[in-house]
Scaffold this active site. Structure first.
Site, PDB file in Angstrom:
ATOM      1  N   GLY A  46      51.144  41.238  48.238  1.00 32.64           N
ATOM      2  CA  GLY A  46      50.305  42.276  48.821  1.00 32.64           C
ATOM      3  C   GLY A  46      50.873  43.662  48.598  1.00 32.64           C
ATOM      4  O   GLY A  46      51.533  43.932  47.592  1.00 32.64           O
ATOM      5  N   SER A  47      50.661  44.535  49.591  1.00 34.24           N
ATOM      6  CA  SER A  47      50.866  45.979  49.399  1.00 34.24           C
ATOM      7  C   SER A  47      52.275  46.390  49.013  1.00 34.24           C
ATOM      8  O   SER A  47      52.467  47.486  48.487  1.00 34.24           O
ATOM      9  CB  SER A  47      50.461  46.709  50.674  1.00 34.24           C
ATOM     10  OG  SER A  47      49.126  46.371  50.990  1.00 34.24           O
ATOM     11  N   VAL A  48      53.309  45.527  49.339  1.00 32.78           N
ATOM     12  CA  VAL A  48      54.657  45.921  48.915  1.00 32.78           C
ATOM     13  C   VAL A  48      54.714  46.103  47.403  1.00 32.78           C
ATOM     14  O   VAL A  48      55.564  46.804  46.879  1.00 32.78           O
ATOM     15  CB  VAL A  48      55.742  44.903  49.349  1.00 32.78           C
ATOM     16  CG1 VAL A  48      55.997  44.982  50.829  1.00 32.78           C
ATOM     17  CG2 VAL A  48      55.377  43.500  48.917  1.00 32.78           C
ATOM     18  N   PHE A  49      53.755  45.466  46.702  1.00 32.59           N
ATOM     19  CA  PHE A  49      53.754  45.519  45.248  1.00 32.59           C
ATOM     20  C   PHE A  49      53.341  46.907  44.734  1.00 32.59           C
ATOM     21  O   PHE A  49      53.610  47.262  43.589  1.00 32.59           O
ATOM     22  CB  PHE A  49      52.797  44.452  44.702  1.00 32.59           C
ATOM     23  CG  PHE A  49      53.149  43.969  43.339  1.00 32.59           C
ATOM     24  CD1 PHE A  49      54.110  42.964  43.169  1.00 32.59           C
ATOM     25  CD2 PHE A  49      52.561  44.517  42.201  1.00 32.59           C
ATOM     26  CE1 PHE A  49      54.446  42.536  41.903  1.00 32.59           C
ATOM     27  CE2 PHE A  49      52.901  44.080  40.938  1.00 32.59           C
ATOM     28  CZ  PHE A  49      53.842  43.088  40.785  1.00 32.59           C
ATOM     29  N   LYS A  50      52.684  47.697  45.609  1.00 32.23           N
ATOM     30  CA  LYS A  50      52.118  48.979  45.156  1.00 32.23           C
ATOM     31  C   LYS A  50      53.186  49.941  44.649  1.00 32.23           C
ATOM     32  O   LYS A  50      52.903  50.800  43.805  1.00 32.23           O
ATOM     33  CB  LYS A  50      51.309  49.623  46.290  1.00 32.23           C
ATOM     34  CG  LYS A  50      50.002  48.873  46.551  1.00 32.23           C
ATOM     35  CD  LYS A  50      49.301  49.376  47.798  1.00 32.23           C
ATOM     36  CE  LYS A  50      48.056  48.526  48.068  1.00 32.23           C
ATOM     37  NZ  LYS A  50      47.630  48.644  49.468  1.00 32.23           N
TER      38      LYS A  50
END
Lengths: 552, 369
Positions: A252-256
């Site tokens: 999820g968003s940690v990948f951004k």
């Protein structure tokens, strides 16, 4: 003297002399063979210690007795089995009877036997049974770091974790202790805080790790629920699984942060570019929306601060599938990671890097990797721009840089500034008193039966500190957290769940690892790196709130 | 103890000045060592038999007290008294021995015990010293070996009764002691060789007649020293020179006879091989001291009886020690004054008391008066 008495006296002197000489003979070295056989220890089960980076014992081998029997000397199988079953903890009479009645000359009745049981067995006075000393693997810290250390089988052969990874060295002729990168005190803090978060949020499981950002050393790695390495067979299979390496997740968003990094590196975006995050983004039949929509045009830093799916999908689209794929490959996110500890699970990569695929990967879905993959990539992103190779062993020097960096120093600096701003300007509770920390939240909806679920999430948080010159990367993930007692039900996002946990971890481990508190001046540098114009110093000294960029 | 004047002619004072005090002292030392050994070696056996851990130790203490009284009383006797008591004891114990097959109690496959309302008694222990006194008396009654035919009757009866139990070990012991006495009485050397051959013949006969003798000797010759002996050697080596410490022995727990036949091994495990050697030296010095004193003894009956008694004592010790250190095949034989056992202790105390009495320095005082 009467000659006949002399003969008699000589006979007696001879016999007693022989007995005396025999006693001297028994006392001389080399004649202890029977005694040695009594305390026989098969040398091949000896095993060197596993130490933490400070030399503290994580696993050791001690001599301990086990109960054996020679069935040839058993007089009454049933009676003796019954007598033994009565004094041995958890022993089955039927099993003992089967062993005592066997045709063999040597059977092991109990592998572990305590002093009380030994005394009780001795009092039975059974001629057939005896005690044999053998090597027993002991983990003085119990289940702490159980997944990293692993365990051994009954013959002390390493079956998993470091025990398997360094089996040859531990059992080798030198039997040199192996010094792991693990720090016992840090491990303790990480496991305690992870456990606290799991219980606070009634999560199913959790994982956390601390990696030295420059050397790739795993200073701590925890996966809960854990197990007792002395009795791995008694733990259920899920507990034995190390969530950090054996399973892949859509994080999820940690990948951004990785999306922004590659966007900046390839020139697809600039720090001051505007990204349209109004409404929703339609790609073919798919619609991408934001969890907490701003419905406005966002700057690049804002795309991280507000964790906008739309803005990040747009960065992905600007890069295109081909360039994005090259990047994740270069960062080592498409192949299993191979390190001494073994090989991680294989990432699940989109088969075709179509527009929808790259847009989805850009905000952390569609590409499933292990937490170890992710942590190693972030460590590289914030240091020299090269992917880190994780290691279980204590390193004396930082890794020699190999080949061209994937990310240039300019981008590395920008990412340090951006992650710092994301944490300090955002809503999450990941800030730490005394340290400038960079971080990013991620709350991924879980896929159950092929459908994304509502309210069933996996929330993660990544942090690096001190973010002006990152030394350690901390990652934590909770599986299916619920809102804490007395909180609204929707407070299951990483900002409420994992960010506070990681904040506590950093606050505890920073001093243990000897990280000096960050100077307020560093914030100026970080602000510049993140693309802000140098802020007024007084604003910074007013605290994080004053340093916040006005929202438009 | 020097309260006695040399001119004091009372019984006790006379005894004090005539008894061999070194021999008395060594016997005391041996008895004390034996008691310590029983105290450390017997609790596991007692617990195994569901008795109070100190069952054997306490009983042995009582027996030892009794034994001291018997020994000292016997040592007060004059040779004539020894002969009378010996003869009386012989008649009584022979009668009891004859009763054993009829009303005896079976223990471990052999009928050797008589039970008198809770008190058990092993007549064979008492018949041994009694037979020696009677034999010595008969042999000394005539010059040389002229009385040999008469002397062979009692020993033959005892041997037959012992073999009926069956107690081959004691029977052999009795025969060897008898042979030693006949030898001392002046058996011509060709006969000595003949007797030695005959005893080998008896041994061969025993080997072929009794299954348990056969299996023991077979086992010993096959170097499979047997389970108990193997454990005894483990115990001896486990202790090293200085031992595991009192009560710290562990192998004794698995030595079923650690309070009786294998008490030496159990004791050495705890007190060390050096103490083991000291115990062997105690036995050797008792036997050799008694033989030296017997050499100086002018009275033929006293000399023969003393040599017979001390040979029995020494043989028993030598065989037991030999078995414990695995240089002899396993044979049930108690270690005098050390092994647990009331009958054995009292009978040996009586025998040693008689030795002391017979070897007193001036037995002729009685004659002068």
């Amino acid at each position: 003297m009467n000659g006949r008495i002399l003969v008699l006296a000589a006979c007696f002197a001879g016999v007693f002399g022989a007995v005396g000489l025999r006693l001297v003979d028994l006392g001389l070295p080399g004649n202890d063979a029977p005694a040695q056989r009594f305390v026989a220890a098969a040398p091949e089960t000896a095993r060197a210690d596993l130490l933490d980076r400070e030399g503290r014992v994580l696993a050791t081998t001690v001599m301990a007795p086990r109960l054996v029997a020679d069935p040839r000397h058993v007089r009454d199988v049933q009676a003796e089995a019954q007598a033994l079953a009565a004094v041995l903890e958890g022993a089955s009479e039927a099993r003992l009877a089967r062993l005592l009645g066997s045709e063999r000359h040597h059977v092991v009745l109990a592998r572990e036997i305590g002093p009380r049981e030994i005394e009780a067995v001795r009092r039975l006075g059974l001629p057939a049974v005896s005690f044999e000393y053998h090597h027993v693997r002991l983990y003085p810290n119990g289940p702490l770091a159980a997944h990293v250390l692993g365990y051994v089988d009954v013959d002390n052969q390493g079956l998993s974790g470091a025990e398997r990874a360094f089996d040859a060295r531990l059992r080798g002729p030198d039997r040199e202790p192996v010094r792991l990168a693990l720090d016992l005190a840090v491990q303790m803090a990480i496991e305690e805080e992870l456990d606290r978060a799991i219980r606070r949020h009634r999560a199913k499981a959790g994982a956390a790790m601390v990696m030295d950002a420059r050397t790739g050393e795993l200073v701590a790695a925890a996966s809960l629920p854990s197990f007792d390495p002395h009795q791995p067979a008694r733990a259920d299979e899920d507990a034995r699984k190390d969530l950090n390496v054996t399973q892949t997740f859509e994080l999820g968003s940690v990948f951004k942060v990785l999306t922004v990094a590659v966007g900046l590196e390839k020139g697809a975006i600039g720090l001051h570019d505007q990204l349209d995050a109004r409404g929703s983004l339609r790609i073919g039949r798919q619609t991408i929306g934001d969890f907490r929509p701003r419905n406005r045009v966002l700057t690049v830093p804002e795309s991280l601060i507000h964790s906008s799916n739309i803005a990040n999908a747009r960065i992905g689209l600007k890069l295109g599938g081909e360039r994005y794929r090259e990047f994740v490959e270069a960062m080592g996110l498409t192949q299993p990671l191979v390190f001494e500890g073994g090989t991680t699970a294989r990432p699940q990569v989109p088969g075709r890097w179509s527009d929808i695929a790259v847009a989805t990967v850009a905000f952390g879905h569609g590409l499933a990797i292990t937490p170890l993959h992710y942590t190693a990539a972030v460590a590289g992103m914030l240091t020299d721009g090269r992917p880190r190779t994780p290691t279980l062993l204590a390193q004396d020097a930082i890794q020699e840089p190999e080949g061209e960096p994937v990310l240039s120093p300019r981008v590395v600096e920008a990412m340090r500034g951006l992650t710092w701003r994301t944490l300090h300007d955002g809503r999450s509770q990941g800030r730490v008193e005394g340290y400038w920390v960079g971080g990013k939240t991620g709350t991924a909806r879980k896929v159950v039966n092929g459908r994304y679920q509502t309210g069933v999430v996996r929330s993660s948080f990544v942090a690096a500190f001190p973010i002006d010159d990152p030394q350690y990367v901390v990652f934590a993930m909770l599986d299916e957290p619920k809102a804490a007692e007395g909180h609204p039900r929707d407070r299951i996002t990483a900002g409420w769940v994992t960010a506070p946990a990681v904040s506590r971890m950093v606050a505890r481990i920073g001093p243990i690892l000897g990280v000096a508190p960050s100077s307020p001046d560093a914030a100026t540098t970080l602000a510049v790196w993140s693309g802000q114009t140098p802020p007024v110093r007084a604003q910074l000294e007013g605290g994080a709130d004053a340093a916040r960029e006005p929202r438009g | 103890m020097t309260a006695f004047s040399r001119t004091d002619n009372s019984l006790v004072a006379n005894w004090w000045w005539t008894v061999d005090r070194p021999l008395l002292a060594v016997l005391g030392l041996l008895a004390a060592t034996g008691l310590v050994f029983v105290f450390t070696a017997s609790p596991p056996v007692a617990e195994l038999k569901n008795l109070n851990p100190w069952h054997f130790a306490v009983r042995q203490s009582i027996f030892l007290g009794l034994a001291v009284v018997v020994l000292l009383t016997a040592s007060l006797l004059a040779p004539l008294g020894v002969r009378r008591i010996g003869t009386f004891l012989f008649i009584v114990s022979l009668g009891l021995l004859a009763l054993v097959p009829l009303i005896g109690v079976e223990v471990n496959g052999a009928v050797r015990w008589l039970n008198f309302g809770g008190l058990s008694l092993q007549p064979s222990e008492f018949v041994k010293p009694a037979l020696i006194i009677v034999t010595a008396h008969v042999l000394a009654s005539q010059e040389g070996l002229r009385a040999l035919p008469q002397a062979m009757l009692p020993v033959a009866v005892v041997t037959v009764l012992l073999l009926m139990q069956p107690d081959v070990g004691t029977a052999l012991l009795v025969l060897v002691v008898f042979a030693a006495m006949v030898f001392m009485a002046g058996l011509a050397w060709p006969w000595v060789v003949g007797m030695a051959s005959a005893s080998v013949g008896v041994l061969v006969l025993a080997y072929h007649s009794f299954g348990h003798v056969q299996s023991r000797i077979d086992g010993f010759l096959a170097a499979d020293s047997g389970f108990q002996v193997e454990r005894a050697i483990q115990a001896l080596t486990a202790g090293g020179w200085f031992g595991q410490g009192p009560g710290e022995g562990v192998i004794k727990n698995r030595l079923p006879d650690s309070h009786a036949d294998f008490i030496f091994a159990a004791g050495v495990e705890e007190f060390g091989l050096l103490i083991g050697i000291v115990v062997v030296l105690l036995f050797a010095s008792i036997v050799l001291r008694a033989l030296i004193l017997a050499d100086r003894q002018p009275d033929r009956f006293a000399q023969l009886a003393a040599i017979g008694l001390i040979t029995q004592f020494g043989l028993q010790a030598a065989i037991n020690l030999g078995v414990n250190v695995a240089i002899l095949p396993a044979k049930g034989m108690t270690l005098p004054f050390v092994s647990y056992g009331g009958s054995s202790l009292i009978a040996l105390a009586l025998g040693c008391g008689m030795v002391l009495a017979l070897l007193r320095r001036t037995p002729s005082i009685v004659v002068i008066r």
